[in-house]
Design a protein around this motif. Structure first.
Motif, PDB file in Angstrom:
ATOM      1  N   PHE A  11      89.682 -21.216 -40.925  1.00  0.00           N
ATOM      2  CA  PHE A  11      91.651 -20.886 -40.318  1.00  0.00           C
ATOM      3  C   PHE A  11      91.810 -20.598 -38.564  1.00  0.00           C
ATOM      4  N   GLY A  12      91.000 -19.368 -38.930  1.00  0.00           N
ATOM      5  CA  GLY A  12      90.943 -18.403 -38.034  1.00  0.00           C
ATOM      6  C   GLY A  12      90.021 -19.339 -36.309  1.00  0.00           C
ATOM      7  N   VAL A  13      89.357 -20.030 -37.233  1.00  0.00           N
ATOM      8  CA  VAL A  13      88.947 -20.736 -35.769  1.00  0.00           C
ATOM      9  C   VAL A  13      89.746 -21.875 -35.413  1.00  0.00           C
ATOM     10  N   ASP A  14      90.416 -22.466 -35.708  1.00  0.00           N
ATOM     11  CA  ASP A  14      91.881 -23.098 -35.890  1.00  0.00           C
ATOM     12  C   ASP A  14      93.309 -22.968 -34.987  1.00  0.00           C
ATOM     13  N   VAL A  15      92.893 -21.278 -34.997  1.00  0.00           N
ATOM     14  CA  VAL A  15      93.566 -21.012 -34.522  1.00  0.00           C
ATOM     15  C   VAL A  15      93.758 -20.914 -33.040  1.00  0.00           C
ATOM     16  N   ILE A  16      92.548 -20.171 -33.187  1.00  0.00           N
ATOM     17  CA  ILE A  16      91.886 -19.964 -31.605  1.00  0.00           C
ATOM     18  C   ILE A  16      91.676 -21.216 -31.155  1.00  0.00           C
ATOM     19  N   ALA A  17      91.197 -22.506 -31.616  1.00  0.00           N
ATOM     20  CA  ALA A  17      91.028 -23.752 -30.907  1.00  0.00           C
ATOM     21  C   ALA A  17      91.931 -23.959 -30.287  1.00  0.00           C
ATOM     22  N   SER A  18      93.733 -24.077 -30.958  1.00  0.00           N
ATOM     23  CA  SER A  18      94.592 -24.444 -30.518  1.00  0.00           C
ATOM     24  C   SER A  18      95.488 -23.261 -29.334  1.00  0.00           C
ATOM     25  N   TYR A  19      95.009 -22.309 -29.332  1.00  0.00           N
ATOM     26  CA  TYR A  19      95.357 -21.622 -28.227  1.00  0.00           C
ATOM     27  C   TYR A  19      94.041 -21.900 -26.821  1.00  0.00           C
ATOM     28  N   LEU A  20      93.219 -22.547 -26.932  1.00  0.00           N
ATOM     29  CA  LEU A  20      92.734 -22.037 -25.689  1.00  0.00           C
ATOM     30  C   LEU A  20      92.944 -23.765 -25.547  1.00  0.00           C
ATOM     31  N   THR A  21      93.886 -24.401 -26.524  1.00  0.00           N
ATOM     32  CA  THR A  21      94.106 -25.826 -25.564  1.00  0.00           C
ATOM     33  C   THR A  21      94.759 -25.607 -25.607  1.00  0.00           C
ATOM     34  N   GLU A  22      95.825 -24.980 -25.864  1.00  0.00           N
ATOM     35  CA  GLU A  22      97.420 -24.144 -24.932  1.00  0.00           C
ATOM     36  C   GLU A  22      96.993 -24.322 -24.033  1.00  0.00           C
ATOM     37  N   LEU A  23      96.264 -23.222 -23.059  1.00  0.00           N
ATOM     38  CA  LEU A  23      95.356 -23.254 -22.221  1.00  0.00           C
ATOM     39  C   LEU A  23      95.280 -23.889 -20.931  1.00  0.00           C
ATOM     40  N   GLY A  24      95.128 -25.601 -21.333  1.00  0.00           N
ATOM     41  CA  GLY A  24      94.947 -26.382 -20.826  1.00  0.00           C
ATOM     42  C   GLY A  24      93.719 -26.125 -21.229  1.00  0.00           C
ATOM     43  N   LEU A  25      92.443 -25.475 -21.298  1.00  0.00           N
ATOM     44  CA  LEU A  25      91.310 -25.631 -21.557  1.00  0.00           C
ATOM     45  C   LEU A  25      90.763 -27.150 -22.984  1.00  0.00           C
ATOM     46  N   LYS A  26      89.493 -27.524 -21.675  1.00  0.00           N
ATOM     47  CA  LYS A  26      89.255 -29.166 -22.223  1.00  0.00           C
ATOM     48  C   LYS A  26      87.793 -29.054 -22.650  1.00  0.00           C
ATOM     49  N   ASN A  27      86.776 -28.008 -22.769  1.00  0.00           N
ATOM     50  CA  ASN A  27      86.182 -27.767 -22.933  1.00  0.00           C
ATOM     51  C   ASN A  27      85.686 -26.521 -23.244  1.00  0.00           C
ATOM     52  N   TYR A  28      85.451 -26.606 -24.504  1.00  0.00           N
ATOM     53  CA  TYR A  28      85.211 -24.984 -25.372  1.00  0.00           C
ATOM     54  C   TYR A  28      84.152 -25.034 -26.642  1.00  0.00           C
ATOM     55  N   LEU A  29      84.322 -23.598 -26.984  1.00  0.00           N
ATOM     56  CA  LEU A  29      83.356 -23.567 -28.680  1.00  0.00           C
ATOM     57  C   LEU A  29      83.998 -22.392 -29.381  1.00  0.00           C
ATOM     58  N   VAL A  30      84.427 -22.412 -30.649  1.00  0.00           N
ATOM     59  CA  VAL A  30      84.754 -21.376 -30.694  1.00  0.00           C
ATOM     60  C   VAL A  30      84.348 -21.249 -32.294  1.00  0.00           C
ATOM     61  N   GLU A  31      83.495 -19.738 -32.426  1.00  0.00           N
ATOM     62  CA  GLU A  31      82.877 -19.558 -33.807  1.00  0.00           C
ATOM     63  C   GLU A  31      83.565 -18.620 -34.230  1.00  0.00           C
ATOM     64  N   ILE A  32      83.313 -18.972 -35.831  1.00  0.00           N
ATOM     65  CA  ILE A  32      83.771 -16.898 -36.327  1.00  0.00           C
ATOM     66  C   ILE A  32      82.121 -16.992 -37.149  1.00  0.00           C
ATOM     67  N   GLY A  33      81.608 -16.378 -37.679  1.00  0.00           N
ATOM     68  CA  GLY A  33      80.793 -16.170 -38.194  1.00  0.00           C
ATOM     69  C   GLY A  33      80.306 -17.504 -39.514  1.00  0.00           C
ATOM     70  N   GLY A  34      79.570 -18.571 -38.315  1.00  0.00           N
ATOM     71  CA  GLY A  34      79.023 -20.054 -38.498  1.00  0.00           C
ATOM     72  C   GLY A  34      80.226 -21.070 -38.424  1.00  0.00           C
ATOM     73  N   GLU A  35      81.151 -20.508 -38.377  1.00  0.00           N
ATOM     74  CA  GLU A  35      82.202 -22.015 -38.389  1.00  0.00           C
ATOM     75  C   GLU A  35      82.075 -22.269 -37.468  1.00  0.00           C
ATOM     76  N   LEU A  36      83.092 -23.635 -36.545  1.00  0.00           N
ATOM     77  CA  LEU A  36      83.006 -24.219 -35.422  1.00  0.00           C
ATOM     78  C   LEU A  36      83.647 -25.158 -35.066  1.00  0.00           C
ATOM     79  N   LYS A  37      84.211 -24.783 -33.596  1.00  0.00           N
ATOM     80  CA  LYS A  37      84.879 -25.907 -33.505  1.00  0.00           C
ATOM     81  C   LYS A  37      85.107 -26.290 -31.861  1.00  0.00           C
ATOM     82  N   LEU A  38      84.610 -27.350 -31.725  1.00  0.00           N
ATOM     83  CA  LEU A  38      84.622 -28.113 -30.305  1.00  0.00           C
ATOM     84  C   LEU A  38      85.248 -28.958 -29.706  1.00  0.00           C
ATOM     85  N   LYS A  39      85.211 -28.811 -28.142  1.00  0.00           N
ATOM     86  CA  LYS A  39      86.029 -29.743 -27.280  1.00  0.00           C
ATOM     87  C   LYS A  39      85.369 -30.095 -26.672  1.00  0.00           C
ATOM     88  N   GLY A  40      84.976 -31.298 -25.889  1.00  0.00           N
ATOM     89  CA  GLY A  40      84.683 -30.955 -24.653  1.00  0.00           C
ATOM     90  C   GLY A  40      82.878 -31.341 -24.179  1.00  0.00           C
TER      91      GLY A  40
END
Length: 338
Positions: free
Chosen positions: A180-209
C-alpha cells in the motif's frame, strides 16, 4: 554585419535549446527508511517539479502517515489503538486503513483463508515479531492460547469503522501495508506529472514508463540462494506493480528442522511445503503484496489453481530434490523475457 552576427547567434541559441530538449531527462534517485526497511524512488525528471528536497520531504511525509495509521510498532497508531480496543463497539479509522483491511478481507476469501491478518499473536509466539525468538518449539498449549486470539471471522469493516467480535483480536497488516505504501508514493509521482518511475519499499515495486536508457524497466527475480545473490528470472512488468514473498531468508532452526516466518492460519504453525518464493504482478502493489503471502501459505498446487481461476499473474519457485523448479500461472507467462 552586426545584424548577421545577431541572427547567427539567435540561430545557434535556438539550436542549443532544441538540442537540450532532445537530451535524455536526468534520472533522480531518492532513498530513505520506512516500515522497518528501506525505500527507493527513481524517476526521470522530465516535468517541472518542486525542488527535489520538497519532493523527498513529501515522500517521507506520506510514508510516515501510513505508519501512523497501520504500524503495530507504534503504540499510538490507529491499528495499535484498535488492537487495544476491547469491546465490540465500532472503532473509527482513516479511509486508508479501512481500504487496506477491506482488501485483506477480500484476499482472505479468494485464498480460502490463507491470508489472515489476525495471525500476529502466532507470528510473535514463533519469534518473528517483537517477542524474543524461542530456543525451542512452542508447546501445543501455548499455541492454543495464542490461536484463541486470532481468526479473521472476528473482524469486519463498516464504512470507516472496524469491528471485532473477539476482544483479544490483534490485527497486523505487515503482509500488505508495504505494498500500500508503494501505491501511495506511485500515486504522488503521478500527481506530479511524472511518467517514468520505479518505486520500491523493501522489495515491493511499482513501475511506470521507461528507465534512464529509454528502455522498459526490467526486474530480476532472485534465486533462492542464501550464499549469494543470483538471478532466477528477469521480467518486464510494464506499468504494473510487483511483490515477492519467500521463506528462505527469515527462519530459525531447532534440532535440524527449519521453521519459516510465514504462519499457516489453518495449523497455527510455520508452513512446511516446498514453495520457497512467490512473485505476483498486479496493477496494485497492495494486492500483489497480499497475494504473495497468501500463495506462500497455500503451497504451489493449491495456489496455482486459484491463480489461474482468478487470472492472477503468479510465479512460483519450488524446491525439488535436485534444486529448484519454476511454475508460472497463465497470466504471468507474458512477463517472462527468456
Amino acid at each position: 554585419m552586426r545584424k548577421i552576427f545577431l541572427t547567427i547567434g539567435l540561430l545557434i541559441s535556438s539550436l542549443l535549446v532544441l538540442e537540450s530538449c532532445k537530451q535524455t531527462p536526468k534520472q533522480m534517485h531518492l532513498t530513505g527508511s520506512t516500515m522497518g526497511t528501506y525505500y527507493s524512488v527513481k524517476f526521470l525528471n522530465n516535468v517541472v517539479l518542486p525542488r527535489i528536497e520538497e519532493v523527498h520531504t513529501e515522500i517521507d511525509k506520506r510514508l510516515a502517515l501510513v505508519n501512523t495509521h497501520m504500524s503495530t510498532y507504534r503504540k499510538t497508531s490507529e491499528l495499535s489503538l484498535f488492537n487495544q480496543h476491547k469491546d465490540r463497539s465500532p472503532f473509527r479509522v482513516s479511509v486508508d486503513t479501512a481500504e487496506v483491511i477491506n482488501e485483506a478481507l477480500r484476499i482472505n476469501k479468494i485464498s480460502n483463508g490463507a491470508l489472515d491478518v489476525t495471525v500476529g499473536p502466532l507470528v510473535n509466539l514463533w519469534g518473528f515479531g517483537p517477542e524474543e525468538r524461542p530456543d525451542r518449539v512452542p508447546s501445543d498449549e501455548l499455541i492454543a492460547q495464542r490461536r484463541a486470539m486470532t481468526g479473521i471471522r472476528h473482524l469486519s469493516v463498516d464504512g470507516n469503522n472496524l469491528i471485532k467480535t473477539n476482544p483479544d483480536l490483534y490485527v497486523d497488516l505487515s503482509s500488505i501495508a508495504k505494498g500500500f505504501g508503494v501505491d501511495v508514493i506511485a500515486s504522488y509521482l503521478t500527481e506530479l506529472g511524472l511518467k517514468n518511475y520505479l518505486v520500491e519499499i523493501g522489495g515491493e515495486l511499482k513501475l511506470k514508463g521507461m528507465n534512464a536508457e529509454s528502455q522498459p524497466w526490467r526486474i530480476a527475480i532472485e534465486k533462492p540462494n542464501n550464499a549469494q545473490q543470483t538471478i532466477q528470472e528477469i521480467i518486464a512488468p510494464g506499468d504494473m506493480a510487483m511483490a515477492t514473498s519467500g521463506n528462505y531468508k527469515n527462519y530459525f532452526e531447532v534440532d535440524g528442522i527449519r521453521y519459516s516466518h510465514i504462519i499457516n492460519p489453518a495449523t497455527a504453525k510455520p508452513i512446511n511445503h516446498r514453495m520457497v518464493s512467490v512473485t505476483i504482478v498486479d496493477k496494485s502493489c497492495m494486492t500483489a503484496d497480499g497475494f504473495s503471502t497468501a500463495f506462500m501459505v497455500m503451497g504451489p498446487e493449491d495456489a496455482l489453481v486459484v491463480a489461474n481461476d482468478e487470472a492472477i499473474a503468479a510465479f512460483f519457485i519450488v524446491k525439488t530434490d535436485t534444486g529448484f523448479t519454476e511454475i508460472a500461472s497463465d497470466a504471468f507467462k507474458k512477463y517472462l523475457l527468456y
